[in-house]
Design an enzyme around this catalytic site. Structure first.
Site, PDB file in Angstrom:
ATOM      1  CG  HIS A  71      -2.214  -0.994   1.241  1.00  0.00           C
ATOM      2  ND1 HIS A  71      -3.215  -0.970   1.852  1.00  0.00           N
ATOM      3  CD2 HIS A  71      -2.147  -2.208   0.675  1.00  0.00           C
ATOM      4  CE1 HIS A  71      -4.037  -1.794   1.995  1.00  0.00           C
ATOM      5  NE2 HIS A  71      -3.368  -2.889   0.845  1.00  0.00           N
ATOM      6  CD  GLU A  73      -1.999   4.270   3.135  1.00  0.00           C
ATOM      7  OE1 GLU A  73      -3.222   4.502   3.401  1.00  0.00           O
ATOM      8  OE2 GLU A  73      -1.652   3.481   2.317  1.00  0.00           O
ATOM      9  CB  CYS A 101      -6.631  -0.220   5.114  1.00  0.00           C
ATOM     10  SG  CYS A 101      -4.973  -0.912   4.955  1.00  0.00           S
ATOM     11  CB  CYS A 104      -2.334   1.836   6.075  1.00  0.00           C
ATOM     12  SG  CYS A 104      -1.711   0.955   4.676  1.00  0.00           S
TER      13      CYS A 104
END
Length: 166
Positions: A71, A73, A101, A104
């Site tokens: 992801h 992040e 999410c 993260c």
């Protein structure tokens, strides 16, 4: 895919909470615009030091790498940790186009960033205030400041266009 233009200047008063994060959010949007080239959802992230220096950037790369943890992040936090030479990212800010999410959000707490700034809310999987609030859970040992809605319409437009094309 290109970064959507920001909204034209309005007659609304300055927003001292969100306005300082507009330029870094544009950087995160530019990062997000790189993701669809490999079929990834356009999410971008930037980690900044206290003086505004970019320490790390990332955009979603799950499809590109086959890595479920890739992801934006996570990749930006990893890059920032490499830059500073340690995992503690105190005095840093993570700017991301979409609300983090749960995975993260956990990484944000564990990395000790001081602040999370995000654009679009994620009502289906958001873990920084929408569906869950992992980053401000009082049971955890670190709770970063959260600033929401920076260039929210631009961030949402980029995501909407991506999914509309699918």
């Amino acid at each position: 895919m290109t970064v959507p233009p920001s909204a034209p200047p309005s007659s609304s008063p300055p927003d001292p909470l969100r306005d300082p994060w507009i330029v870094p959010m544009r950087r995160a949007l530019a990062e997000a615009a790189r993701a669809p080239g490999t079929g990834d959802v356009p999410v971008g992230a930037v980690v900044l030091s206290a003086d505004g220096t970019v320490l790390g950037t990332g955009h979603n790369e799950r499809e590109a790498t086959g890595d479920p943890t890739a992801h934006a992040e996570i990749l930006a936090l990893r890059a920032a940790a490499r830059t500073v030479g340690e995992w503690r990212l105190t005095d840093c800010t993570l700017v991301v186009t979409l609300e983090p999410c749960t995975m993260c959000a956990g990484a944000i707490v564990l990395s000790r960033v001081d602040r999370v700034v995000y654009g679009a809310r994620d009502a289906k999987a958001g873990a920084a205030g929408s569906l869950w609030d992992v980053v401000r859970d009082r049971r955890l040992n670190h709770r970063p400041e959260v600033i929401t809605g920076v260039l929210e319409a631009d961030c949402a437009t980029l995501l909407t266009a991506f999914f509309r094309d699918r």
